[in-house]
Design a protein around this motif. Structure first.
Motif, mmCIF file in Angstrom:
data_model
loop_
_atom_site.group_PDB
_atom_site.id
_atom_site.type_symbol
_atom_site.label_atom_id
_atom_site.label_comp_id
_atom_site.label_asym_id
_atom_site.label_seq_id
_atom_site.Cartn_x
_atom_site.Cartn_y
_atom_site.Cartn_z
ATOM 1 N N TYR A 1 31.608 3.482 -47.560
ATOM 2 C CA TYR A 1 31.252 1.922 -47.048
ATOM 3 C C TYR A 1 30.184 1.414 -47.986
ATOM 4 O O TYR A 1 30.443 0.342 -48.551
ATOM 5 N N LEU A 2 29.142 2.204 -48.010
ATOM 6 C CA LEU A 2 27.873 1.417 -49.021
ATOM 7 C C LEU A 2 28.139 1.341 -50.285
ATOM 8 O O LEU A 2 28.033 0.544 -51.026
ATOM 9 N N GLY A 3 28.881 2.533 -50.893
ATOM 10 C CA GLY A 3 29.089 2.794 -52.332
ATOM 11 C C GLY A 3 30.130 1.513 -52.863
ATOM 12 O O GLY A 3 30.187 1.563 -54.047
ATOM 13 N N ASN A 4 30.983 1.029 -51.700
ATOM 14 C CA ASN A 4 31.908 0.081 -52.279
ATOM 15 C C ASN A 4 31.630 -1.118 -51.518
ATOM 16 O O ASN A 4 32.904 -1.954 -51.485
ATOM 17 N N HIS A 5 30.456 -1.588 -51.093
ATOM 18 C CA HIS A 5 30.442 -2.663 -50.431
ATOM 19 C C HIS A 5 30.530 -4.010 -51.456
ATOM 20 O O HIS A 5 29.897 -3.588 -52.610
ATOM 21 N N PRO A 6 31.058 -4.913 -50.879
ATOM 22 C CA PRO A 6 31.043 -6.297 -51.971
ATOM 23 C C PRO A 6 30.001 -6.555 -52.527
ATOM 24 O O PRO A 6 29.780 -7.070 -53.394
ATOM 25 N N ASP A 7 28.698 -6.284 -51.624
ATOM 26 C CA ASP A 7 27.188 -6.835 -52.186
ATOM 27 C C ASP A 7 26.750 -5.520 -52.879
ATOM 28 O O ASP A 7 26.205 -4.475 -52.331
ATOM 29 N N PRO A 8 26.856 -5.199 -54.172
ATOM 30 C CA PRO A 8 26.219 -4.042 -54.737
ATOM 31 C C PRO A 8 24.750 -3.722 -54.509
ATOM 32 O O PRO A 8 24.511 -2.642 -54.894
ATOM 33 N N THR A 9 24.020 -4.810 -53.983
ATOM 34 C CA THR A 9 22.545 -4.214 -53.637
ATOM 35 C C THR A 9 22.363 -3.628 -52.326
ATOM 36 O O THR A 9 21.733 -3.295 -51.749
ATOM 37 N N GLU A 10 23.666 -3.723 -51.420
ATOM 38 C CA GLU A 10 23.575 -3.133 -50.193
ATOM 39 C C GLU A 10 23.040 -1.717 -49.955
ATOM 40 O O GLU A 10 22.435 -1.342 -49.183
ATOM 41 N N LEU A 11 23.629 -0.966 -51.029
ATOM 42 C CA LEU A 11 23.332 0.536 -51.014
ATOM 43 C C LEU A 11 21.596 0.611 -51.135
ATOM 44 O O LEU A 11 21.067 1.384 -50.564
ATOM 45 N N ALA A 12 21.226 -0.009 -52.197
ATOM 46 C CA ALA A 12 19.914 -0.091 -52.492
ATOM 47 C C ALA A 12 18.810 -0.566 -51.248
ATOM 48 O O ALA A 12 17.858 -0.044 -50.946
ATOM 49 N N SER A 13 19.304 -1.375 -50.474
ATOM 50 C CA SER A 13 18.566 -1.949 -49.408
ATOM 51 C C SER A 13 18.763 -1.171 -48.295
ATOM 52 O O SER A 13 18.071 -1.352 -47.308
ATOM 53 N N ALA A 14 19.771 -0.478 -48.045
ATOM 54 C CA ALA A 14 20.214 0.550 -46.923
ATOM 55 C C ALA A 14 19.081 1.808 -46.897
ATOM 56 O O ALA A 14 19.742 2.688 -47.057
ATOM 57 N N TYR A 15 17.852 1.452 -46.614
ATOM 58 C CA TYR A 15 17.163 2.882 -46.399
ATOM 59 C C TYR A 15 16.240 2.685 -45.089
ATOM 60 O O TYR A 15 16.066 1.482 -44.732
ATOM 61 N N ASP A 16 15.816 3.499 -44.857
ATOM 62 C CA ASP A 16 14.824 3.546 -43.499
ATOM 63 C C ASP A 16 15.514 2.912 -42.357
ATOM 64 O O ASP A 16 16.791 3.071 -41.963
ATOM 65 N N LEU A 17 14.864 1.859 -41.802
ATOM 66 C CA LEU A 17 15.459 1.000 -40.544
ATOM 67 C C LEU A 17 16.684 0.361 -40.666
ATOM 68 O O LEU A 17 17.623 0.457 -39.962
ATOM 69 N N LYS A 18 16.772 -0.137 -41.998
ATOM 70 C CA LYS A 18 18.207 -1.022 -42.346
ATOM 71 C C LYS A 18 19.336 0.300 -42.488
ATOM 72 O O LYS A 18 20.471 -0.145 -42.214
ATOM 73 N N TRP A 19 18.990 1.512 -42.679
ATOM 74 C CA TRP A 19 20.225 2.635 -42.716
ATOM 75 C C TRP A 19 20.569 2.987 -41.534
ATOM 76 O O TRP A 19 21.578 3.088 -41.220
ATOM 77 N N ASP A 20 19.581 2.824 -40.249
ATOM 78 C CA ASP A 20 20.130 2.977 -39.032
ATOM 79 C C ASP A 20 20.782 1.886 -38.507
ATOM 80 O O ASP A 20 21.854 2.073 -38.004
ATOM 81 N N GLN A 21 20.589 0.806 -39.154
ATOM 82 C CA GLN A 21 21.139 -0.556 -38.750
ATOM 83 C C GLN A 21 22.828 -0.564 -39.203
ATOM 84 O O GLN A 21 23.550 -0.778 -38.298
ATOM 85 N N VAL A 22 22.823 -0.069 -40.209
ATOM 86 C CA VAL A 22 24.423 -0.035 -40.996
ATOM 87 C C VAL A 22 24.915 1.128 -40.139
ATOM 88 O O VAL A 22 26.063 0.919 -39.817
ATOM 89 N N ASN A 23 24.286 2.224 -39.822
ATOM 90 C CA ASN A 23 25.134 3.022 -39.138
ATOM 91 C C ASN A 23 25.594 2.759 -37.739
ATOM 92 O O ASN A 23 26.519 3.343 -37.202
ATOM 93 N N ARG A 24 24.849 1.910 -37.154
ATOM 94 C CA ARG A 24 25.272 1.345 -35.602
ATOM 95 C C ARG A 24 26.242 0.302 -35.866
ATOM 96 O O ARG A 24 26.884 -0.090 -34.880
ATOM 97 N N LEU A 25 26.753 0.115 -36.971
ATOM 98 C CA LEU A 25 27.986 -0.969 -36.988
ATOM 99 C C LEU A 25 29.219 -0.541 -36.286
ATOM 100 O O LEU A 25 29.931 -1.651 -35.695
ATOM 101 N N PRO A 26 29.603 0.430 -36.260
ATOM 102 C CA PRO A 26 30.766 0.842 -35.454
ATOM 103 C C PRO A 26 30.679 0.882 -33.983
ATOM 104 O O PRO A 26 31.764 0.579 -33.332
ATOM 105 N N LEU A 27 29.656 0.850 -33.549
ATOM 106 C CA LEU A 27 29.304 0.580 -32.012
ATOM 107 C C LEU A 27 29.597 -0.752 -31.593
ATOM 108 O O LEU A 27 30.203 -0.702 -30.333
ATOM 109 N N GLY A 28 29.775 -1.684 -32.338
ATOM 110 C CA GLY A 28 30.185 -3.133 -31.856
ATOM 111 C C GLY A 28 31.843 -3.048 -31.670
ATOM 112 O O GLY A 28 32.076 -3.772 -30.880
ATOM 113 N N ALA A 29 32.499 -2.076 -32.651
ATOM 114 C CA ALA A 29 33.726 -1.929 -32.118
ATOM 115 C C ALA A 29 34.217 -0.899 -30.856
ATOM 116 O O ALA A 29 35.372 -0.328 -30.806
#
Length: 689
Positions: free
Chosen positions: A265-293
């Motif tokens: 998901y992160l490696g193919n995100h439409p925003d190419p900066t998403e992978l670089a920004s997804a570390y530490d607390l933001k990484w956990d936030q991305v991993n929580r996305l499926p919980l909403g579904a």
């Protein structure tokens, strides 16, 4: 006058087989010795590298999982988050020597030296003794391989399996026994369990084997199918136990890691900066996305990430192809693309590494030299290049590019590239020796083109992170997890010196100060973290809780509501909001917040307890009992939920049910005096006529 007779042809006398074998062995021993000496020198030279003693991020995750297993704590679900083989290898090692990081590194550098010797042997078999020796020496001195072999990551094992697979595939003509193919399949399984990106190559290699046996070697369809079957059996023998272990822990039969979906998901995100920004607390936030579904299980969550990525691709196929093209350029970049650690930062602590790895603007050494030489070798000696080598250099990079590219994931191709580079070097030397100016010009133009392609693009998003500061942040997190907050504090201070805008350092320093009840001192750090990363819900949560502790309740509630608005899948965010509302006696609002926490994280017994308490205070006794019954069912070992349920039933006049609930508490905690006293009172009441 008679013409002179031509001289007799020269007779070439081949050396005895034994002499040739000794020559090969001496060459391999030389390569092994040089490789091991260089790696030992690096290990000694890099002892002051901050991450030498304290593994960081992925390395720490591997180390921790292995340590837990070696200590007899079993397989936790986090064990299957990353590829299985490497933490299992570490666990086996730790079982015998204890969780000794240095011992693991010593084992790995010996393995790395063996990889170099195997590279030399592969080169000998394909291009001859001189190319083999040169290939082995290139691998022996290849700085990025040395660096990653000395880290607690799987790159060294992946390189070892790659050259071993290619060597065995080279021997297809010599050995067609089922046992040989079973060994090949088992080795493929180990490679996939080490780096899942081996899987496409392993599958294609199997198809190539069938074709080779059936059509090329004329062994017949039966032999080909038997060989394929043996390879499949060998593969299954290795991966099936892992699949069964995964099922026992996660409920699903899987041998691929549970992190595959989020990485895709992160490696193919439409925003190419998403992978670089997804570390530490933001990484956990991305991993929580499926919980909403409503996706609560690990592999179900990964399927959600795959579904979202496929949706992005369908929506914008041209954009997706463009991003794949950029990643392909990253894969052949002369520079070493960082992820958790940056080799260009590590070289500051090692003179040897600084000589073996460096960059000048966009050009990076050694890959910027190795790649054009390998291209020359591939073109000049193309008739000698075996098909498995070509297949590997197509399908392994393709698998990495389909996810995302970092230097660590490129390491497995390096032995194969070293073999081609050695052939290219010898071909280039021959062109120079024969003064073939036309070919020399072609090689020069082609090589310059490859260097330009590999050096000009960038810097890429991952290269724009301040990894020097991040190194200290990551080491500090490891130290905190290992129970050394004082040293961690010094590391965070150093991170802020290097990068005053480090939201991680500001957040963690604030957390430390708050734990020391120095909330007023912590507040500026929290404020700065929110300013730096307003897109991360956890920063607002931390700031809000600090404000609440200072009595600034309305400001706290505003920050906590921002936290769950930004990250609506954050159970701890809702729990924090519920806690402040409960303290303010806004029980109905607190219950609403805790309901969300329970929905998102039903595995946390505290959420059920707090929801039950909020409902009781709000007067919703029947609903509170239902919540606590559900909580006891999900967490039968929770003494707190059990006791709260028992007292609630008791106060509601449901004495028989209360007695059963008190008895359940006493089975968990025989010394629970309140439960025993209340049970005696309830039983006395039940005995009354």
């Amino acid at each position: 006058m008679c013409a002179e007779e031509p001289p007799p042809p020269a007779v070439r006398v081949s050396p005895p087989a034994g002499a040739a074998s000794q020559h090969v062995q001496r060459a391999l021993l030389l390569v092994f010795g040089v490789a091991l000496a260089v790696r030992v020198a690096y290990l000694l030279d890099s002892a002051d590298w901050p991450a030498f003693r304290w593994p960081v991020v992925d390395a720490y995750a591997y180390h921790h999982a292995a340590r837990e297993l070696a200590a007899g704590h079993g397989f936790g679900d986090r064990f299957f988050w990353q590829p299985f083989f490497y933490p299992f290898f570490l666990a086996c090692l730790y079982t015998f020597v204890g969780p000794a990081v240095v011992v693991a590194k010593i084992v790995q550098i010996v393995l790395g030296a063996a990889t170099c010797a195997l590279t030399a042997r592969l080169g000998q078999r394909i291009f001859g003794p001189a190319a083999g020796l040169l290939a082995g020496l290139i691998a022996a001195l290849y700085g990025p391989m040395i660096f990653y072999e000395a880290e607690l990551v799987a790159a060294g094992w992946a390189a070892f399996f790659s050259v071993l697979l290619l060597s065995i595939l080279r021997a297809v003509r010599a050995d067609r026994s089922p046992g040989f193919f079973g060994l090949l399949g088992a080795l493929g399984g180990l490679a996939v369990l080490t780096r899942p990106t081996f899987l496409p190559f392993v599958l294609v290699a199997l198809l190539w084997l069938v074709w080779q046996l059936w059509r090329v070697l004329r062994a017949g369809p039966r032999t080909a199918l038997v060989a394929a079957g043996a390879a499949v059996v060998g593969f299954l023998v290795v991966v099936t136990p892992v699949g069964l272990l995964t099922r026992a822990v996660t409920g699903e039969v899987q041998f691929m890691p549970a992190s595959g979906g989020v990485n895709f998901y992160l490696g193919n995100h439409p925003d190419p900066t998403e992978l670089a920004s997804a570390y530490d607390l933001k990484w956990d936030q991305v991993n929580r996305l499926p919980l909403g579904a409503g996706r609560l299980l690990p592999y179900d969550q990964q399927r959600w990430f795959h579904e979202q990525t496929r949706a992005h691709i369908r929506t914008d196929p041209l954009g997706f192809l463009g991003r794949v093209g950029v990643k392909a350029v990253q894969f052949v970049s002369a520079r070493e693309i960082p992820r958790n650690v940056d080799i260009y930062v590590a070289r500051h602590w090692s003179l040897l590494l600084s000589l073996l790895v460096w960059k000048l603007d966009g050009f990076g050494f050694p890959f910027g030299v190795l790649l054009p030489l390998a291209v020359v070798g591939l073109v000049a000696r193309r008739r000698q290049v075996p098909a498995p080598l070509v297949l590997f250099l197509v399908f392994y990079p393709a698998a990495v590019i389909s996810v995302f590219v970092t230097a660590r994931y490129r390491i497995p191709i390096i032995p194969a590239v070293c073999v081609l580079a050695a052939a290219g070097t010898l071909s280039l030397a021959n062109v120079v020796r024969t003064r073939d100016l036309r070919r020399l010009a072609l090689v020069g133009v082609g090589g310059a083109g490859v260097v330009l392609i590999a050096s000009l693009p960038g810097p890429f998003p991952l290269e724009q992170i301040n990894f020097h500061a991040m190194l200290y942040e990551n080491v500090a997190r490891t130290l905190e997890l290992e129970g050394d907050p004082a040293t961690a504090r010094r590391m965070y201070d150093e991170a802020l010196r290097l990068n005053p805008d480090s939201h991680v350092a500001h957040t963690q320093l604030a957390q430390q100060l708050r734990e020391q009840h120095r909330v007023r001192e912590a507040l500026p750090h929290y404020q700065r973290a929110v300013e730096l990363r307003p897109d991360v819900g956890a920063t607002h949560l931390n700031y809000g809780i600090a404000l609440a502790e200072l009595g600034r309740v309305e400001e706290a509630l505003a920050e906590l509501r921002r936290a769950v608005t930004i990250d609506p899948n954050y159970a701890l965010g809702y729990a924090g909001l519920g806690g402040v509302l409960f303290a303010e006696r806004r029980f109905e609002q607190a219950a609403a917040a805790y309901r969300q926490a329970v929905r998102l994280a039903p595995g946390n017994p505290a959420h059920h307890t707090n929801l039950g308490l909020s409902l009781l205070r709000a007067g919703a006794v029947a609903e509170a009992i239902d919540v606590l019954v559900e909580g006891r069912h999900l967490h039968p070992a929770s003494e707190r939920i059990g006791f709260l349920l028992a007292t609630t039933l008791d106060d509601a006049g449901r004495h028989a049910e209360a007695a059963e609930a008190y008895q359940a508490v006493l089975r968990l905690a025989p010394g629970h005096s309140d439960a025993r006293r209340r049970l005696e009172r309830v039983e006395a009441r039940l005995r009354q006529p």
